[in-house]
Design a protein around this motif. Structure first.
Motif, PDB file in Angstrom:
ATOM      1  N   GLY A   1       0.812  -1.208   0.000  1.00  0.00           N
ATOM      2  CA  GLY A   1       0.000   0.000   0.000  1.00  0.00           C
ATOM      3  C   GLY A   1       0.845   1.257   0.000  1.00  0.00           C
ATOM      4  O   GLY A   1       0.494   2.264  -0.632  1.00  0.00           O
ATOM      5  N   ALA A   2       1.965   1.229   0.710  1.00  0.00           N
ATOM      6  CA  ALA A   2       2.878   2.374   0.703  1.00  0.00           C
ATOM      7  C   ALA A   2       3.452   2.561  -0.704  1.00  0.00           C
ATOM      8  O   ALA A   2       3.565   3.689  -1.196  1.00  0.00           O
ATOM      9  N   ILE A   3       3.777   1.458  -1.352  1.00  0.00           N
ATOM     10  CA  ILE A   3       4.299   1.509  -2.715  1.00  0.00           C
ATOM     11  C   ILE A   3       3.208   2.005  -3.669  1.00  0.00           C
ATOM     12  O   ILE A   3       3.461   2.792  -4.571  1.00  0.00           O
ATOM     13  N   ALA A   4       1.967   1.572  -3.439  1.00  0.00           N
ATOM     14  CA  ALA A   4       0.837   2.014  -4.262  1.00  0.00           C
ATOM     15  C   ALA A   4       0.640   3.526  -4.151  1.00  0.00           C
ATOM     16  O   ALA A   4       0.359   4.207  -5.140  1.00  0.00           O
ATOM     17  N   LYS A   5       0.799   4.073  -2.959  1.00  0.00           N
ATOM     18  CA  LYS A   5       0.660   5.521  -2.765  1.00  0.00           C
ATOM     19  C   LYS A   5       1.756   6.272  -3.524  1.00  0.00           C
ATOM     20  O   LYS A   5       1.497   7.301  -4.145  1.00  0.00           O
ATOM     21  N   LEU A   6       2.960   5.731  -3.498  1.00  0.00           N
ATOM     22  CA  LEU A   6       4.049   6.349  -4.256  1.00  0.00           C
ATOM     23  C   LEU A   6       3.781   6.274  -5.757  1.00  0.00           C
ATOM     24  O   LEU A   6       4.066   7.211  -6.497  1.00  0.00           O
ATOM     25  N   PHE A   7       3.197   5.157  -6.198  1.00  0.00           N
ATOM     26  CA  PHE A   7       2.848   5.023  -7.610  1.00  0.00           C
ATOM     27  C   PHE A   7       1.839   6.099  -8.021  1.00  0.00           C
ATOM     28  O   PHE A   7       1.998   6.743  -9.059  1.00  0.00           O
ATOM     29  N   CYS A   8       0.795   6.298  -7.223  1.00  0.00           N
ATOM     30  CA  CYS A   8      -0.228   7.306  -7.555  1.00  0.00           C
ATOM     31  C   CYS A   8       0.379   8.700  -7.671  1.00  0.00           C
ATOM     32  O   CYS A   8       0.041   9.458  -8.584  1.00  0.00           O
ATOM     33  N   LEU A   9       1.270   9.020  -6.761  1.00  0.00           N
ATOM     34  CA  LEU A   9       1.925  10.325  -6.792  1.00  0.00           C
ATOM     35  C   LEU A   9       2.768  10.485  -8.056  1.00  0.00           C
ATOM     36  O   LEU A   9       2.692  11.501  -8.755  1.00  0.00           O
ATOM     37  N   GLU A  10       3.549   9.470  -8.385  1.00  0.00           N
ATOM     38  CA  GLU A  10       4.402   9.538  -9.572  1.00  0.00           C
ATOM     39  C   GLU A  10       3.568   9.504 -10.853  1.00  0.00           C
ATOM     40  O   GLU A  10       3.902  10.181 -11.827  1.00  0.00           O
ATOM     41  N   TYR A  11       2.492   8.742 -10.880  1.00  0.00           N
ATOM     42  CA  TYR A  11       1.597   8.699 -12.051  1.00  0.00           C
ATOM     43  C   TYR A  11       1.043  10.098 -12.331  1.00  0.00           C
ATOM     44  O   TYR A  11       1.011  10.548 -13.473  1.00  0.00           O
TER      45      TYR A  11
ATOM     46  N   ARG B   1       2.387  12.957 -11.444  1.00  0.00           N
ATOM     47  CA  ARG B   1       3.493  13.817 -11.888  1.00  0.00           C
ATOM     48  C   ARG B   1       3.825  13.597 -13.369  1.00  0.00           C
ATOM     49  O   ARG B   1       4.085  14.533 -14.105  1.00  0.00           O
ATOM     50  N   ARG B   2       3.827  12.347 -13.796  1.00  0.00           N
ATOM     51  CA  ARG B   2       4.218  12.023 -15.167  1.00  0.00           C
ATOM     52  C   ARG B   2       3.127  12.306 -16.196  1.00  0.00           C
ATOM     53  O   ARG B   2       3.410  12.743 -17.299  1.00  0.00           O
ATOM     54  N   TYR B   3       1.883  11.965 -15.865  1.00  0.00           N
ATOM     55  CA  TYR B   3       0.808  11.996 -16.858  1.00  0.00           C
ATOM     56  C   TYR B   3      -0.258  13.060 -16.583  1.00  0.00           C
ATOM     57  O   TYR B   3      -1.192  13.189 -17.366  1.00  0.00           O
ATOM     58  N   HIS B   4      -0.144  13.757 -15.469  1.00  0.00           N
ATOM     59  CA  HIS B   4      -1.120  14.793 -15.096  1.00  0.00           C
ATOM     60  C   HIS B   4      -2.542  14.238 -15.078  1.00  0.00           C
ATOM     61  O   HIS B   4      -3.483  14.913 -15.481  1.00  0.00           O
ATOM     62  N   GLN B   5      -2.652  12.992 -14.654  1.00  0.00           N
ATOM     63  CA  GLN B   5      -3.937  12.308 -14.521  1.00  0.00           C
ATOM     64  C   GLN B   5      -4.064  11.808 -13.087  1.00  0.00           C
ATOM     65  O   GLN B   5      -3.082  11.339 -12.510  1.00  0.00           O
ATOM     66  N   THR B   6      -5.258  11.896 -12.554  1.00  0.00           N
ATOM     67  CA  THR B   6      -5.476  11.355 -11.211  1.00  0.00           C
ATOM     68  C   THR B   6      -5.871   9.893 -11.313  1.00  0.00           C
ATOM     69  O   THR B   6      -6.315   9.418 -12.361  1.00  0.00           O
TER      70      THR B   6
ATOM     71  N   ALA C   1       3.558  17.445   4.293  1.00  0.00           N
ATOM     72  CA  ALA C   1       3.552  18.209   3.041  1.00  0.00           C
ATOM     73  C   ALA C   1       3.381  17.291   1.833  1.00  0.00           C
ATOM     74  O   ALA C   1       2.598  17.570   0.921  1.00  0.00           O
ATOM     75  N   LYS C   2       4.098  16.187   1.822  1.00  0.00           N
ATOM     76  CA  LYS C   2       4.001  15.248   0.709  1.00  0.00           C
ATOM     77  C   LYS C   2       2.644  14.531   0.732  1.00  0.00           C
ATOM     78  O   LYS C   2       2.106  14.193  -0.319  1.00  0.00           O
ATOM     79  N   LEU C   3       2.074  14.338   1.919  1.00  0.00           N
ATOM     80  CA  LEU C   3       0.751  13.738   2.026  1.00  0.00           C
ATOM     81  C   LEU C   3      -0.294  14.626   1.356  1.00  0.00           C
ATOM     82  O   LEU C   3      -1.183  14.133   0.663  1.00  0.00           O
ATOM     83  N   GLU C   4      -0.158  15.929   1.521  1.00  0.00           N
ATOM     84  CA  GLU C   4      -1.078  16.863   0.858  1.00  0.00           C
ATOM     85  C   GLU C   4      -0.939  16.766  -0.662  1.00  0.00           C
ATOM     86  O   GLU C   4      -1.932  16.780  -1.392  1.00  0.00           O
ATOM     87  N   GLU C   5       0.295  16.652  -1.137  1.00  0.00           N
ATOM     88  CA  GLU C   5       0.525  16.483  -2.581  1.00  0.00           C
ATOM     89  C   GLU C   5      -0.105  15.174  -3.072  1.00  0.00           C
ATOM     90  O   GLU C   5      -0.726  15.130  -4.136  1.00  0.00           O
ATOM     91  N   PHE C   6       0.056  14.105  -2.284  1.00  0.00           N
ATOM     92  CA  PHE C   6      -0.573  12.826  -2.629  1.00  0.00           C
ATOM     93  C   PHE C   6      -2.095  12.972  -2.691  1.00  0.00           C
ATOM     94  O   PHE C   6      -2.736  12.495  -3.621  1.00  0.00           O
ATOM     95  N   ASN C   7      -2.692  13.616  -1.695  1.00  0.00           N
ATOM     96  CA  ASN C   7      -4.147  13.788  -1.668  1.00  0.00           C
ATOM     97  C   ASN C   7      -4.657  14.502  -2.920  1.00  0.00           C
ATOM     98  O   ASN C   7      -5.754  14.211  -3.392  1.00  0.00           O
ATOM     99  N   ASN C   8      -3.865  15.413  -3.462  1.00  0.00           N
ATOM    100  CA  ASN C   8      -4.250  16.125  -4.675  1.00  0.00           C
ATOM    101  C   ASN C   8      -4.029  15.298  -5.938  1.00  0.00           C
ATOM    102  O   ASN C   8      -4.528  15.653  -7.000  1.00  0.00           O
ATOM    103  N   SER C   9      -3.280  14.211  -5.837  1.00  0.00           N
ATOM    104  CA  SER C   9      -2.967  13.399  -7.015  1.00  0.00           C
ATOM    105  C   SER C   9      -3.962  12.261  -7.242  1.00  0.00           C
ATOM    106  O   SER C   9      -3.858  11.554  -8.241  1.00  0.00           O
ATOM    107  N   VAL C  10      -4.894  12.081  -6.329  1.00  0.00           N
ATOM    108  CA  VAL C  10      -5.905  11.024  -6.479  1.00  0.00           C
ATOM    109  C   VAL C  10      -7.295  11.653  -6.420  1.00  0.00           C
ATOM    110  O   VAL C  10      -7.515  12.621  -5.723  1.00  0.00           O
ATOM    111  N   HIS C  11      -8.217  11.064  -7.182  1.00  0.00           N
ATOM    112  CA  HIS C  11      -9.570  11.599  -7.151  1.00  0.00           C
ATOM    113  C   HIS C  11     -10.488  10.807  -6.234  1.00  0.00           C
ATOM    114  O   HIS C  11     -11.563  11.262  -5.887  1.00  0.00           O
ATOM    115  N   HIS C  12     -10.064   9.627  -5.842  1.00  0.00           N
ATOM    116  CA  HIS C  12     -10.837   8.814  -4.909  1.00  0.00           C
ATOM    117  C   HIS C  12      -9.860   7.945  -4.117  1.00  0.00           C
ATOM    118  O   HIS C  12      -8.961   7.347  -4.693  1.00  0.00           O
ATOM    119  N   GLN C  13     -10.050   7.882  -2.806  1.00  0.00           N
ATOM    120  CA  GLN C  13      -9.189   7.021  -2.006  1.00  0.00           C
ATOM    121  C   GLN C  13      -9.947   6.457  -0.824  1.00  0.00           C
ATOM    122  O   GLN C  13     -10.804   7.106  -0.242  1.00  0.00           O
TER     123      GLN C  13
END
Length: 167
Positions: free
Chosen positions: A90-100, A102-107, A122-134
């Motif tokens: 799950g930690a790896i999945a969260k990192l994937f969502c953040l990087e996805y 960043r790379r594709y500008h898609q949530t 701070a990075k948690l806030e960035e992660f929260n903005n990178s997903v549309h549903h969690q």
């Protein structure tokens, strides 16, 4: 609906990634393997690098080394990306969502089970903005070997500030 979904598997030390693509929907799962040594060692490395737990970051970089290159067309073509993570995966999945993002500008959307948070606030806030549903479920168990996460003191950050979205 396509009768033959595309399935890929990636393995790294302690992490397995399964990718399933069918009719524009890309499902990506991250699981810890039964090699407890590797993910336990990664977890014990608690230093943060740019707000990200360095042990999880290293695991993510190992598992995703070829993922971006080999699956670029699927990642671009996907109409919907669903990410699932179990335990340390799950930690790896969260990192994937953040990087996805960043790379594709898609949530993407993410569901985790008994997953630690690999970010600082701070990075948690960035992660929260990178997903549309969690959704994040915490049972207090590792789904592999029924090993209790809470026996290891720093498994979860003290402030669980995950945004809750409605479906």
């Amino acid at each position: 609906m396509n009768n033959n979904p595309i399935v890929y598997k990636y393995y790294s030390k302690g992490i397995e990634c399964i990718i399933n693509y069918d009719d524009g929907i890309l499902n990506i799962e991250f699981h810890p393997t039964n090699k407890v040594y590797y993910w336990l060692i990664k977890r014990l490395n608690t230093q943060k690098k740019n707000g990200i737990h360095s042990g999880y970051l290293k695991s993510f970089l190992l598992i995703s080394k070829n993922l971006w290159k080999e699956q670029n067309n699927l990642l671009i073509a996907a109409e919907q990306v669903n990410v699932i993570g179990f335990g340390v995966g799950g930690a790896i999945a969260k990192l994937f969502c953040l990087e996805y993002f960043r790379r594709y500008h898609q949530t993407s959307s993410i569901v985790t089970y008994d997953s630690p948070i690999p970010f600082d606030d701070a990075k948690l806030e960035e992660f929260n903005n990178s997903v549309h549903h969690q959704r994040h479920y915490i049972f207090g168990l590792n789904l592999v070997n029924n090993f209790r996460w809470r026996l290891i003191k720093q498994m979860f950050t003290p402030k669980l500030k995950l945004k809750r979205n409605q479906m």
